[in-house]
Design an enzyme around this catalytic site. Structure first.
Site, PDB file in Angstrom:
ATOM      1  N   ARG A   1      47.434  36.878  33.829  1.00 29.49           N
ATOM      2  CA  ARG A   1      48.482  37.931  34.024  1.00 29.49           C
ATOM      3  C   ARG A   1      48.605  36.794  36.125  1.00 29.49           C
ATOM      4  NH1 ARG A   1      45.051  41.236  31.216  1.00 29.49           N
ATOM      5  NH2 ARG A   1      43.473  40.943  33.164  1.00 29.49           N
TER       6      ARG A   1
ATOM      7  N   ASP B   1      27.127  35.065  31.069  1.00 27.26           N
ATOM      8  CA  ASP B   1      25.389  34.665  31.744  1.00 27.26           C
ATOM      9  C   ASP B   1      24.905  33.856  32.079  1.00 27.26           C
ATOM     10  OD1 ASP B   1      25.664  37.732  30.415  1.00 27.26           O
ATOM     11  OD2 ASP B   1      24.928  36.711  27.775  1.00 27.26           O
TER      12      ASP B   1
ATOM     13  N   ASN C   1      32.256  40.883  32.212  1.00 32.27           N
ATOM     14  CA  ASN C   1      33.563  40.883  32.593  1.00 32.27           C
ATOM     15  C   ASN C   1      34.509  40.916  33.879  1.00 32.27           C
ATOM     16  OD1 ASN C   1      35.300  41.868  29.608  1.00 32.27           O
ATOM     17  ND2 ASN C   1      33.203  42.793  29.715  1.00 32.27           N
TER      18      ASN C   1
ATOM     19  N   CYS D   1      27.203  43.831  21.775  1.00 25.20           N
ATOM     20  CA  CYS D   1      26.502  45.516  21.452  1.00 25.20           C
ATOM     21  C   CYS D   1      26.154  45.900  20.932  1.00 25.20           C
ATOM     22  CB  CYS D   1      26.667  46.096  22.806  1.00 25.20           C
ATOM     23  SG  CYS D   1      26.153  44.585  25.063  1.00 25.20           S
TER      24      CYS D   1
ATOM     25  N   ALA E   1      33.333  36.772  29.220  1.00 21.37           N
ATOM     26  CA  ALA E   1      33.127  36.779  30.339  1.00 21.37           C
ATOM     27  C   ALA E   1      34.497  35.533  30.178  1.00 21.37           C
ATOM     28  CB  ALA E   1      32.313  35.539  31.018  1.00 21.37           C
TER      29      ALA E   1
ATOM     30  N   SER F   1      36.029  35.966  19.988  1.00 24.91           N
ATOM     31  CA  SER F   1      35.775  37.666  21.689  1.00 24.91           C
ATOM     32  C   SER F   1      35.067  38.748  20.730  1.00 24.91           C
ATOM     33  CB  SER F   1      37.202  38.299  22.180  1.00 24.91           C
ATOM     34  OG  SER F   1      36.534  39.261  22.484  1.00 24.91           O
TER      35      SER F   1
END
Length: 448
Positions: A21, A282, A304, A42, A11, A38
């Site tokens: 951006r 989370d 995300n 998983c 996140a 980062s």
């Protein structure tokens, strides 16, 4: 204009990248406690067995890569206090131990979740681990190399516990899984949990359900076993995968409102109750789109998506994007059995107050006559009052495709009658003439 992001991984890094951006002129700093900003969390269980080879493959992006985007990343730094009145931060450099002050114009909190460690004796023993970060995997791999353990006990039958059990077996460990609930995979209905338990047993994992770990015992500071009610299990490695909980301490101490699930309450624009403070990932509470109730959905893809919304809105200062909620669509694999779920299980639907009607079909992953076909089971859960699809669970080859179709149907508010006439791809190598989704919907339609 200065934007500070507290926390990285999914996140936080997504929010920072998105903010850059949409606002090229923005000054952006990201603080992260771990050495890596980062990572692909998983993949950690598969790193333990060497299925994923090379530590660097789990590092999604480095601080140097963010620097090329003009985003300052400061790893091994912990934000210890937020002062909403002055828009001030107290930050600790975890390498030196020194603290310093920083400030923000806008702030994004992405502090994630922390592993739940049962309040029992012996969790400090050498050989007892959790698995949340790459540094946790490093410690486990070091233990495997230096101590050559033979017997592992995995505490907890959720995603991490199940995947770790498989990967410990792959490297030759004797594995016992201990689950305090009646079944493993507790968010699924019992028939699917039982499939998982049979697959574990088939592959040499001893499963103890309805048994809580009451403590860890050792000798000379080193783990020797796990104590259950009336039984002790020998072990020289234990992984505590008993669940996670949202890390909300920083936001809560700053005065942010906490939701019913224990996570930070945000609106659809990811705004917290604090001025100029957003939150994502989370640590955040959202809405379950099937039930309409508050939900905590600690999944990487959801984090995300939240980060994209929070980063856009924090960068612009406007409510440009919304995060509508989630279905907690997820999938895991235990040895050769994929298991997927979206929306509500039958039990969850009843707890939410729905009069449920369900249908389960056993079908095949290909046309029955085609070589290599395997069984797949699909269960649909619907609202008996209106025929709205509430959830789906699938196990077997192709479970991901079936559940993705159902997730899309729930998202689009399709009813069971709509599913009966879906136009889905068919050829013998890919599935039966009528998709299991259509088969189950036809059965369910008759019952409705």
């Amino acid at each position: 204009m200065r934007l500070v992001v507290v926390g990285g991984v999914a996140a936080g890094t997504k929010a920072a990248s998105r903010a850059r951006r949409v606002a090229p002129e923005l000054e952006i700093t990201l603080y992260q406690e771990e050495p890596e900003v980062s990572i692909s969390e998983c993949g950690l269980p598969y790193f333990l067995s060497g299925t994923v080879s090379g530590r660097e493959r789990l590092v999604a992006r480095t601080p140097e890569e963010f620097a090329r985007m003009d985003i300052e990343v400061r790893t091994r730094h912990r934000v210890e206090r937020i002062d909403p009145a002055s828009k001030g931060l107290l930050v600790r450099d975890l390498r030196s131990g020194e603290t310093f002050e920083d400030s923000y114009d806008r702030l994004i909190v992405a502090t994630g979740a922390r592993a739940v460690v049962p309040p029992v004796e012996g969790t400090e023993l050498e050989g007892v681990f959790t698995l949340r970060f790459l540094t946790d995997a490093d410690r486990i791999l070091r233990h495997l190399k230096e101590r050559s353990p033979e017997r592992a006990v995995v505490v907890g039958g959720g995603y991490i516990g199940l995947e770790a059990s498989e990967n410990f077996r792959k490297i030759g460990l004797e594995v016992t899984l201990v689950q305090s609930a009646e079944h493993v995979a507790p968010t699924h209905d019992p028939e699917f949990s039982e499939m998982v338990e049979r697959e574990l047993a088939k592959n040499g994992v001893e499963v103890n359900t309805g048994s809580a770990a009451e403590g860890f015992y050792g000798e000379a500071g080193r783990l020797r076993g796990v104590r259950l009610a009336g039984r002790c299990l020998d072990a020289d490695l234990a992984l505590v995968g008993a669940g996670i909980e949202p890390e909300v301490t920083l936001a809560q101490e700053a005065g942010a409102k906490i939701g019913r699930t224990g996570a930070i309450r945000v609106d659809r624009h990811m705004k917290t109750s604090l001025p100029d403070v957003w939150a994502a990932g989370d640590c955040v509470e959202t809405t379950n789109l099937a039930s309409g109730l508050p939900a905590w959905v600690p999944l990487g893809d959801t984090a995300n998506q939240m980060g994209r919304v929070a980063g856009t809105n924090a960068a612009t200062g406007r409510d440009e994007l919304e995060f509508p909620g989630a279905l907690a669509t997820g999938i895991f694999r235990v040895f050769e059995l994929p298991v997927a779920k979206t929306g509500l299980s039958e039990r969850e639907a009843r707890q939410a107050g729905f009069a449920t009607v369900c249908a389960t079909v056993e079908s095949t992953s290909r046309a029955a006559y085609y070589p290599g076909t395997k069984k797949v089971t699909l269960k649909l859960v619907a609202d008996g009052d209106g025929g709205t699809l509430l959830g789906a669970q699938a196990a077997g080859e192709g479970a991901d495709r079936l559940v993705d179709v159902c997730a899309t149907a729930i998202w689009g508010r399709l009813g069971v009658a709509d599913l009966v006439n879906l136009d889905l791809a068919y050829a013998p190598p890919f599935g039966p003439a009528l998709s299991p989704v259509i088969q189950a919907a036809s059965v369910l339609s008759g019952r409705l």
